[in-house]
Design a protein around this motif. Structure first.
Motif, PDB file in Angstrom:
ATOM      1  N   SER A  32       0.849  -1.197   0.000  1.00 22.11           N
ATOM      2  CA  SER A  32       0.000   0.000   0.000  1.00 22.11           C
ATOM      3  C   SER A  32       0.885   1.248   0.000  1.00 22.11           C
ATOM      4  O   SER A  32       2.097   1.176   0.178  1.00 22.11           O
ATOM      5  N   TYR A  33       0.247   2.386  -0.184  1.00 15.11           N
ATOM      6  CA  TYR A  33       0.920   3.688  -0.014  1.00 15.11           C
ATOM      7  C   TYR A  33       1.391   3.809   1.438  1.00 15.11           C
ATOM      8  O   TYR A  33       0.899   3.116   2.341  1.00 15.11           O
ATOM      9  N   ARG A  34       2.320   4.715   1.701  1.00 16.38           N
ATOM     10  CA  ARG A  34       2.803   4.917   3.070  1.00 16.38           C
ATOM     11  C   ARG A  34       2.292   6.246   3.611  1.00 16.38           C
ATOM     12  O   ARG A  34       2.520   7.312   3.024  1.00 16.38           O
ATOM     13  N   LEU A  35       1.599   6.183   4.728  1.00 19.39           N
ATOM     14  CA  LEU A  35       1.057   7.383   5.378  1.00 19.39           C
ATOM     15  C   LEU A  35       1.158   7.145   6.882  1.00 19.39           C
ATOM     16  O   LEU A  35       0.242   6.618   7.511  1.00 19.39           O
ATOM     17  N   ILE A  45       9.152  12.620  11.505  1.00 16.44           N
ATOM     18  CA  ILE A  45       9.028  12.460  10.047  1.00 16.44           C
ATOM     19  C   ILE A  45       7.639  11.889   9.731  1.00 16.44           C
ATOM     20  O   ILE A  45       7.283  10.821  10.225  1.00 16.44           O
ATOM     21  N   VAL A  46       6.896  12.574   8.880  1.00 16.70           N
ATOM     22  CA  VAL A  46       5.612  12.049   8.411  1.00 16.70           C
ATOM     23  C   VAL A  46       5.804  11.618   6.959  1.00 16.70           C
ATOM     24  O   VAL A  46       6.217  12.423   6.122  1.00 16.70           O
ATOM     25  N   HIS A  51       1.772   6.427  -4.058  1.00 17.66           N
ATOM     26  CA  HIS A  51       0.360   6.442  -4.450  1.00 17.66           C
ATOM     27  C   HIS A  51       0.106   5.962  -5.879  1.00 17.66           C
ATOM     28  O   HIS A  51      -0.982   6.177  -6.419  1.00 17.66           O
ATOM     29  N   GLY A  52       1.126   5.325  -6.474  1.00 11.72           N
ATOM     30  CA  GLY A  52       0.920   4.657  -7.766  1.00 11.72           C
ATOM     31  C   GLY A  52       0.298   5.556  -8.815  1.00 11.72           C
ATOM     32  O   GLY A  52       0.760   6.666  -9.073  1.00 11.72           O
ATOM     33  N   CYS A 255       7.298  13.769   1.093  1.00 14.49           N
ATOM     34  CA  CYS A 255       6.443  13.534  -0.081  1.00 14.49           C
ATOM     35  C   CYS A 255       7.328  13.415  -1.312  1.00 14.49           C
ATOM     36  O   CYS A 255       7.157  14.154  -2.291  1.00 14.49           O
ATOM     37  N   THR A 256       8.293  12.513  -1.259  1.00  9.65           N
ATOM     38  CA  THR A 256       9.253  12.419  -2.364  1.00  9.65           C
ATOM     39  C   THR A 256       8.881  11.345  -3.394  1.00  9.65           C
ATOM     40  O   THR A 256       9.694  11.027  -4.264  1.00  9.65           O
ATOM     41  N   GLY A 257       7.686  10.817  -3.320  1.00 11.80           N
ATOM     42  CA  GLY A 257       7.241   9.866  -4.348  1.00 11.80           C
ATOM     43  C   GLY A 257       8.228   8.734  -4.539  1.00 11.80           C
ATOM     44  O   GLY A 257       8.701   8.113  -3.572  1.00 11.80           O
TER      45      GLY A 257
END
Ligand SMILES: Cc1cc2nc3c(=O)[nH]c(=O)nc-3n(C[C@H](O)[C@H](O)[C@H](O)COP(=O)(O)OP(=O)(O)OC[C@H]3O[C@@H](n4cnc5c(N)ncnc54)[C@H](O)[C@@H]3O)c2cc1C
Length: 362
Positions: A32-35, A45-46, A51-52, A255-257
């Motif tokens: 899954s995405y990481r959040l 760090i958040v 997010h594909g 938020c570095t994708g």
């Protein structure tokens, strides 16, 4: 009943024209995405990445979650007045936008300007494409609700958000999941006795969703942030320790994708390349279309895409692939010879490691 046809696109395409053929790499994350958040070397760090093919879609919803995580953290860290955001893609810009709600001073660090990011290359349909969420259905439902509301509120406000029908030959899992997880958020899909286009005789479906034009959205979010005094710092980070030593803020939103693959040594990250053919804009086309590939008429281009090259991490477009993408959609409208789909790399790229593949149907 006779169905009136919607306008047929003009498929004239010259792949050698500047910008007619582009490629981007989806930041796909297995599982899954990481959040989530972690504390390293006294920095909070958040993480918000992975997010594909749905980053535009989920952006504001994830940004609201980031804001809530930071808000909770501030309770135990009173006196913190600043936050750093890493990344100028859609995840970074929307996170920065909502973090301003907390009255924090926001500084954004990235090695690309917003219009050079993957986000700027997205097609722009609001749909849950190529992202996993098993076990996170409740969270995804909240993200979708918030994101949809934020985008709807921006219709007609200069953010490049439009309401559009999407006509599909087969049910779209990427939109059905929205209907399933958040009933009533978008209208139920309608079955049609035939798709309302020249040369189309078979049954089909129509959904009502949003089209978000990424170049317009990103430029506007950047302008809003500039107006709020947010500083943009050009910086390429080599490693996690580089981040920790260079960034002075004690709260860092990552938020570095796809950059997190190396920056955060995340083995779950997988690049999935996608190519897009860009036809000249055609304002008469007020619909989205999907059939083993997609066509999104935007104000800058009619975008034709739908290729998925898993494990390929380069942004080099291939003119022959773009030509084939256009020919494929044109053939469905009776405007080109039919070619085998295998010729155009339109296929489900997913293999064993992926648990619940979102089928890239549109
Ligand atoms: C062909 C294609 C079509 C798509 N279509 C859609 C669609 O229709 N709908 C949809 O919702 N989504 C779509 N997507 C997916 C969407 O584009 C991504 O999910 C989204 O762009 C991810 O945003 P991001 O901000 O996480 O990453 P990015 O946009 O890649 O931004 C990452 C940021 O991090 C910075 N960065 C990374 N590494 C470093 C480093 N080491 N040092 C400094 N800075 C760094 C970069 O400079 C950049 O600013 C599509 C993607 C592709 C490729």
């Amino acid at each position: 009943m006779v169905t009136t046809n919607l306008p047929t696109p003009d498929f004239t395409f010259d792949p050698s024209q500047l910008g007619a053929c582009t490629a981007g790499v989806r930041p796909y994350r297995n599982g899954s995405y990481r959040l989530d958040a972690e504390t390293i070397s006294q920095k909070f760090i958040v993480h918000n990445y992975g997010h594909g093919g749905a980053g535009i879609t989920l952006s504001f919803g994830c940004a609201a979650k980031v804001r809530d995580i930071v808000k909770d953290h501030l309770v135990s860290s009173p006196g913190t007045t600043e936050v750093a955001v890493l990344g100028t893609g859609v995840m970074g810009l929307t996170a920065a936008t909502l973090l301003l709600d907390l009255g924090l001073k926001v500084t954004i660090y990235a090695d690309r300007a917003p219009l050079q990011t993957t986000s700027a290359k997205a097609g722009g349909q609001w749909a849950v494409s190529v992202v996993e969420y098993a076990g996170k259905e409740g969270e995804l439902a909240e993200i979708l609700k918030t994101a949809h509301r934020e985008f709807k509120n921006r219709i007609g406000q200069g953010y490049g958000v439009l309401e559009r029908p999407n006509y599909t030959a087969t049910p779209s899992e990427n939109l059905d999941v929205v209907i399933k997880l958040v009933p009533g958020l978008i209208p139920a899909r309608q079955s049609l006795s035939r798709l309302p286009f020249e040369h189309h005789t078979k049954r089909g479906f129509v959904y009502r969703t949003l089209l978000v034009e990424p170049p317009i959205l990103l430029a506007r979010l950047k302008a809003d942030l500039d107006n709020h005094g947010v500083a943009f710092v050009s910086k390429s980070f080599a490693s996690r320790s580089d981040v920790l030593t260079y960034v002075p803020q004690s709260i860092i939103v990552n938020c570095t994708g796809l950059g997190s693959m190396t920056l955060w040594s995340d083995p779950k990250m997988t690049p999935i390349k996608g190519q897009l053919a860009m036809l000249p804009p055609q304002p008469a086309l007020q619909y989205l279309y999907g059939q083993n590939g997609y066509m999104f008429p935007r104000s800058d281009h009619v975008v034709i895409g739908g290729t998925f090259e898993a494990g390929v991490n380069n942004e080099r477009p291939n003119k022959a692939v773009c030509r084939s993408l256009v020919d494929h959609i044109a053939s469905l409208f009776g405007r080109a010879a039919v070619k085998p789909l295998s010729d155009i790399h339109i296929h489900n790229p997913f293999h064993a490691p992926i648990v619940n593949p979102r089928v890239p149907d549109v």
